[in-house]
Design a protein around this motif. Structure first.
Motif, PDB file in Angstrom:
ATOM      1  N   MET A 272       4.517   1.985  -4.118  1.00  0.00           N
ATOM      2  CA  MET A 272       5.528   2.689  -4.914  1.00  0.00           C
ATOM      3  C   MET A 272       4.865   3.403  -6.091  1.00  0.00           C
ATOM      4  O   MET A 272       5.127   4.573  -6.353  1.00  0.00           O
ATOM      5  CB  MET A 272       6.551   1.669  -5.406  1.00  0.00           C
ATOM      6  N   GLN A 273       3.990   2.686  -6.793  1.00  0.00           N
ATOM      7  CA  GLN A 273       3.281   3.247  -7.959  1.00  0.00           C
ATOM      8  C   GLN A 273       2.434   4.454  -7.567  1.00  0.00           C
ATOM      9  O   GLN A 273       2.367   5.445  -8.286  1.00  0.00           O
ATOM     10  CB  GLN A 273       2.317   2.201  -8.552  1.00  0.00           C
ATOM     11  N   THR A 274       1.766   4.323  -6.439  1.00  0.00           N
ATOM     12  CA  THR A 274       0.769   5.317  -6.044  1.00  0.00           C
ATOM     13  C   THR A 274       1.394   6.549  -5.400  1.00  0.00           C
ATOM     14  O   THR A 274       0.990   7.679  -5.677  1.00  0.00           O
ATOM     15  CB  THR A 274      -0.253   4.680  -5.070  1.00  0.00           C
ATOM     16  N   ALA A 275       2.396   6.314  -4.517  1.00  0.00           N
ATOM     17  CA  ALA A 275       2.911   7.431  -3.714  1.00  0.00           C
ATOM     18  C   ALA A 275       4.273   7.938  -4.176  1.00  0.00           C
ATOM     19  O   ALA A 275       4.663   9.057  -3.835  1.00  0.00           O
ATOM     20  CB  ALA A 275       2.978   6.999  -2.250  1.00  0.00           C
ATOM     21  N   GLY A 276       5.026   7.121  -4.949  1.00  0.00           N
ATOM     22  CA  GLY A 276       6.405   7.497  -5.293  1.00  0.00           C
ATOM     23  C   GLY A 276       7.321   7.169  -4.126  1.00  0.00           C
ATOM     24  O   GLY A 276       6.868   7.079  -2.978  1.00  0.00           O
ATOM     25  N   ILE A 277       8.606   7.009  -4.414  1.00  0.00           N
ATOM     26  CA  ILE A 277       9.544   6.478  -3.409  1.00  0.00           C
ATOM     27  C   ILE A 277       9.612   7.315  -2.135  1.00  0.00           C
ATOM     28  O   ILE A 277       9.619   6.785  -1.031  1.00  0.00           O
ATOM     29  CB  ILE A 277      10.958   6.254  -4.026  1.00  0.00           C
ATOM     30  N   LYS A 278       9.646   8.646  -2.287  1.00  0.00           N
ATOM     31  CA  LYS A 278       9.842   9.496  -1.091  1.00  0.00           C
ATOM     32  C   LYS A 278       8.702   9.355  -0.091  1.00  0.00           C
ATOM     33  O   LYS A 278       8.919   9.133   1.096  1.00  0.00           O
ATOM     34  CB  LYS A 278       9.958  10.963  -1.515  1.00  0.00           C
ATOM     35  N   LYS A 279       7.474   9.502  -0.605  1.00  0.00           N
ATOM     36  CA  LYS A 279       6.309   9.394   0.285  1.00  0.00           C
ATOM     37  C   LYS A 279       6.140   7.962   0.768  1.00  0.00           C
ATOM     38  O   LYS A 279       5.724   7.720   1.904  1.00  0.00           O
ATOM     39  CB  LYS A 279       5.033   9.826  -0.453  1.00  0.00           C
ATOM     40  N   ALA A 280       6.445   7.003  -0.115  1.00  0.00           N
ATOM     41  CA  ALA A 280       6.312   5.590   0.261  1.00  0.00           C
ATOM     42  C   ALA A 280       7.171   5.292   1.487  1.00  0.00           C
ATOM     43  O   ALA A 280       6.733   4.613   2.414  1.00  0.00           O
ATOM     44  CB  ALA A 280       6.696   4.692  -0.904  1.00  0.00           C
ATOM     45  N   VAL A 281       8.393   5.822   1.490  1.00  0.00           N
ATOM     46  CA  VAL A 281       9.292   5.593   2.632  1.00  0.00           C
ATOM     47  C   VAL A 281       8.705   6.216   3.903  1.00  0.00           C
ATOM     48  O   VAL A 281       8.748   5.613   4.978  1.00  0.00           O
ATOM     49  CB  VAL A 281      10.708   6.150   2.338  1.00  0.00           C
TER      50      VAL A 281
END
Ligand code: ADP
Ligand code: MG
Length: 350
Positions: A272-281
């Motif tokens: 979450m910290q590294t990619a942000g929610i959108k990319k993380a999903v």
């Protein structure tokens, strides 16, 4: 040890491997004869799995050292035994190696293999060694006088065991079952993206942990075995190609469909910290090589499954349900659904 494989030859290399990995135990014939001899435990069925790793396709030695390569070659196979609910027992290694491979690289490779296998009591009982140097074929990997060197090719085989009838297949998912995953999803794919872009130097703590999830995945042996032996999982697979693809295999082979809830996907703080929610999903849905387990279970098993997490040493998260409609539906926070199509890695696809 210093020097190259060309200095000690095939049999020197095999002797060296044998002395590094030790005896596989009483009553077992390991390295040294024409075939290995072993027994599975009384009353158990044997499981066999094999996986091949090819340089330039599955790994890149610029950011994978030989020890990591060895670890990972074993871990992906251990994960397949975990996904059957089995217990791994023995392993074999076949490798096409370059004559210019250093002995310390060979040692690193087997050290990595052993570091994945030994904690589970899994012992080396054989393999095959050949040179990837040929004189009759062209190779994109460069040539030297009179011949060319092919890519490094490694194949690991693991033999395991399970109680007859308790190994968990991909075919058993039933309408109404819950769908679970172990641990967290997407870390490995994000870790690989970081390694490709920046290598291993200068990464922050979150990024280092994500890279480690790619380089040294934890096969969920305990979780798989507990779920299988207690007959809690109706179908199971390990996530090697990505959730969307591997869920697709269970659905197709069980003849069912699924609903997956986006806001239930287990995403680590690091991701979450590294990619942000959108990319993380996106990483969680389609990223490969997490080697977490994906399994289905009757809703009546919920309490027992929740209670098993501690013993399994990993969390179980319910991400959706099995349905009668074909294919998978991804439902967002607003309750809106769209088709979740397999888009993980597939060989031979452009
Ligand atoms: P064969 O000619 O009968 O195939 P090999 O000379 O290939 O025998 O192998 C001799 C022994 O060494 C066998 O027990 C085999 O399983 C083992 N072995 C060969 N290569 C490896 C390897 N890379 N790792 C582990 N064991 C190996
Ligand atoms: Mg041989």
């Amino acid at each position: 040890m210093n020097g190259f494989l060309s200095g000690i030859g095939e049999f020197g290399a095999i002797d060296h491997i044998k002395s590094m990995c030790g005896s596989p135990g009483r009553g077992v014939v390991g390295i040294g004869d024409d075939a290995a001899i072993f027994k599975v435990s009384p009353g158990m069925a044997a499981l066999v799995t094999t996986d091949m790793l090819v340089e330039g396709v599955h790994f890149d030695l610029t950011y994978t050292g030989f020890e990591v390569l060895g670890y990972k070659s074993a871990a992906v196979n251990l994960s397949d035994i975990a996904a059957m609910g089995g217990r791994p027992r023995f392993y074999l290694v076949s490798a096409a190696l370059r004559p210019r491979m250093r002995l310390e690289e060979l040692e690193g490779f087997y050290r990595g293999l052993e570091s994945a296998c030994r904690p589970f009591g899994v012992r080396l009982i054989g393999g095959d060694t050949t040179s990837s140097f040929g004189s009759s074929c062209g190779s994109p990997y460069g040539s030297s006088a009179g011949g060319s060197t092919g890519p490094l090719v490694i194949s690991v085989t693991i033999i395991g065991e399970a109680y007859p009838g308790r190994a968990v297949k991909r075919t058993g998912a039933k309408v109404g079952d819950d769908i679970y995953v172990t641990g967290s999803l997407g870390d490995s794919a994000c870790g690989l993206a970081i390694l490709k872009a920046r290598g291993t130097e200068g990464l922050n703590k979150d990024e280092t942990r994500l890279a480690a999830r790619h380089l040294r995945p934890s096969p969920r042996i305990r979780a798989g075995r507990l779920l299988g032996e207690a007959r809690l999982a109706s179908a199971m697979i390990d996530i090697s190609d990505g959730l969307s693809s591997d869920l697709g295999h269970i659905l197709e082979q069980s003849g069912v469909g699924a609903v997956v809830y986006k806001d239930r996907l287990p995403i680590s703080g690091d991701l979450m910290q590294t990619a942000g929610i959108k990319k993380a999903v996106q990483f969680a849905l389609h990223g490969g090589e997490d080697y977490e387990l994906l399994f289905t279970a009757r809703p009546s098993c919920r309490k027992k499954i929740a209670a098993l997490q501690e013993k399994a040493g990993v969390s179980f998260t319910s991400i959706g349900n099995i349905t009668a409609e074909d294919g998978a539906l991804l439902v967002d926070e607003k309750g809106q659904g769209r088709a979740l199509r397999p888009s993980g890695y597939e060989h031979f696809r452009k």
